[in-house]
Design an enzyme around this catalytic site. Structure first.
Site, short mmCIF file in Angstrom:
data_model
loop_
_atom_site.label_atom_id
_atom_site.label_comp_id
_atom_site.label_asym_id
_atom_site.label_seq_id
_atom_site.Cartn_x
_atom_site.Cartn_y
_atom_site.Cartn_z
N ASP A 222 61.57 -2.02 52.73
CA ASP A 222 62.38 -1.99 53.96
C ASP A 222 62.84 -3.41 54.33
O ASP A 222 63.98 -3.61 54.77
CB ASP A 222 61.63 -1.32 55.12
CG ASP A 222 60.19 -1.79 55.28
OD1 ASP A 222 59.70 -2.54 54.41
OD2 ASP A 222 59.55 -1.41 56.27
N ASP A 246 67.29 2.74 42.99
CA ASP A 246 68.51 3.53 43.16
C ASP A 246 69.19 3.17 44.47
O ASP A 246 70.38 2.90 44.52
CB ASP A 246 68.17 5.03 43.14
CG ASP A 246 69.39 5.88 43.38
OD1 ASP A 246 70.42 5.63 42.72
OD2 ASP A 246 69.34 6.79 44.24
C1 IPM Z 1 72.51 6.21 39.57
C2 IPM Z 1 72.84 7.57 40.12
C3 IPM Z 1 71.87 8.58 39.53
C4 IPM Z 1 70.47 8.19 39.96
C5 IPM Z 1 72.16 10.04 39.91
C6 IPM Z 1 73.58 10.43 39.56
C7 IPM Z 1 71.17 10.98 39.30
O1 IPM Z 1 72.82 7.58 41.51
O2 IPM Z 1 72.66 6.01 38.35
O3 IPM Z 1 72.11 5.35 40.34
O4 IPM Z 1 70.04 8.56 41.06
O5 IPM Z 1 69.80 7.52 39.17
MN MN Z 2 72.38 5.65 42.39
#
Ligand code: IPM
Ligand code: MN
Length: 357
Positions: A222, A246
């Site tokens: 965070d 992500d």
């Molecule tokens: C990424 C994308 C993917 C993930 C999705 C499309 C599954 O957001 O490559 O960051 O979450 O890894």
């Molecule tokens: Mn992503």
């Protein structure tokens, strides 16, 4: 050198941007005397439409037999708003990462002098920003079992799980990258709450002894979400688990001013994968307006990471910088000035590789 490259254009703008990267890669091959063979495979929504499977075996065979994979994007709105859909394009991407053993996702954020004014951040915060995330890609809550619902369907659960081994192999890549850069590594976790994060922190603390030249900082996710925007220059190499990575890498990708510009590499096995960070941008598909630069820069990363050909990689980053400086750009960057089509930018870049280098 001989190179076998698998092309997985995918959905939306994927085919258009990959086509431009292919033009540039071919130009590099011609200029530097490499024999490059391309093989194309289906992935994502287009693969579901054609075969019922978002990552068909035939595609996996093409990838597994190649040295590198150049990936476009996947995703289609017809699946996004249907939480009950049994097969989803994203499953293809996750299965591909897992089957190819791509456990490390390298996502850099850097600035282009001619574009810093487009950043949502103030100039003094963004000028000279240069950091890179190493996101763990084949573990954590994305793959942990059990996952699902109770019988009544009224409760849902996911499992976040990490082994020491998974943390070590990712962290080592981060340490080694830091050694070649500014020698600062930030371990991003939520060790004040999560057991997995405490294992991450403990493991990284142990490993740190082997890399005395690297300064290691530990920060909660965070706090990093906040500091990344407040003072992005504070970071050099960041390592983190799948889900945190992500989220934070999307945040990071807009710092430089355009998501259409950031490339990425997925590493971990003999086959390495390269893809732009942006998504399939379905609204622009087929219009020849999408920005191909992130995919072209992903091709530059390919020469660097998959083939250790630095000069070839620099030839590509060089012509990309030139296109930005000379305004040979798509409408998202042109700001009402003259803009070029996706295909025109690709042609221009390829011709410059041949002429200028
Ligand atoms: C990424 C994308 C993917 C993930 C999705 C499309 C599954 O957001 O490559 O960051 O979450 O890894
Ligand atoms: Mn992503």
């Amino acid at each position: 050198m001989e190179m076998n490259i698998a092309l997985l254009p995918g959905d939306g703008i994927g085919p258009e941007v990959v086509a431009q990267a292919v033009k540039v890669v071919k130009a590099v091959g011609q200029k530097f005397g490499h024999k490059i063979t391309f093989k194309e495979g289906l992935v994502g929504a287009c693969a579901i439409d054609a075969t019922g499977d978002p990552y068909p075996d035939a595609t996996h065979e093409i990838c597994a037999a190649s040295n590198a994979v150049l990936f476009g994007a996947i995703g289609d709105p017809k699946y996004d708003n249907d939480p009950k859909a049994k097969v989803r394009p994203e499953q293809g991407l996750l299965r591909m990462r897992q089957k190819l053993g791509l456990f490390a996702n390298v996502r850099p954020t850097f600035t282009f002098p001619s574009l810093v004014h487009k950043s949502p951040l103030k100039l003094d915060r963004v000028e000279g920003v240069d950091f890179v995330f190493f996101r763990e890609l084949t573990g954590g809550v994305y793959f942990g079992e059990p996952r699902g619902r109770n019988e009544q369907g009224t409760k849902a659960f996911d499992t976040n799980v990490y082994s020491k081994e998974e943390i070590v192999r990712l962290a080592r890549m981060g340490f080694e990258a830091a050694q070649k850069r500014r020698k600062l590594l930030t371990c991003v976790d939520k060790a004040n709450v999560m057991a997995t994060s405490r294992l991450w922190r403990e493991t990284v603390q142990e490993l740190a002894n082997e890399y005395p030249d690297v300064k290691v900082e530990y920060e909660f996710v965070d706090a990093v979400a906040m500091r990344l925007i407040q003072w992005p220059k504070a970071y050099d190499v960041l390592i983190t688990e799948n889900l945190f990575g992500d989220i934070l890498t999307d945040e990071a990708s807009v710092i430089s001013g355009s998501m259409g510009l950031m490339p990425s590499a997925s590493l971990g096995s003999n086959v390495k994968l390269f893809e732009p960070i942006h998504g399939s941008y379905p609204q622009a598909a087929g219009k020849d307006i999408a920005n191909p630069l992130a995919t072209v820069l992903s091709a530059a990363m390919m020469f660097d990471y998959a083939f250790d050909l630095k000069e070839e990689a620099e030839a590509i980053t060089g012509v990309v910088n030139l296109s930005l400086a000379e305004g040979v750009v798509t409408e998202d960057i042109a700001e009402g000035g003259k803009s070029y089509k996706t295909s025109e930018v690709g042609d221009w870049l390829a011709s410059k590789v041949i002429k200028a280098y």
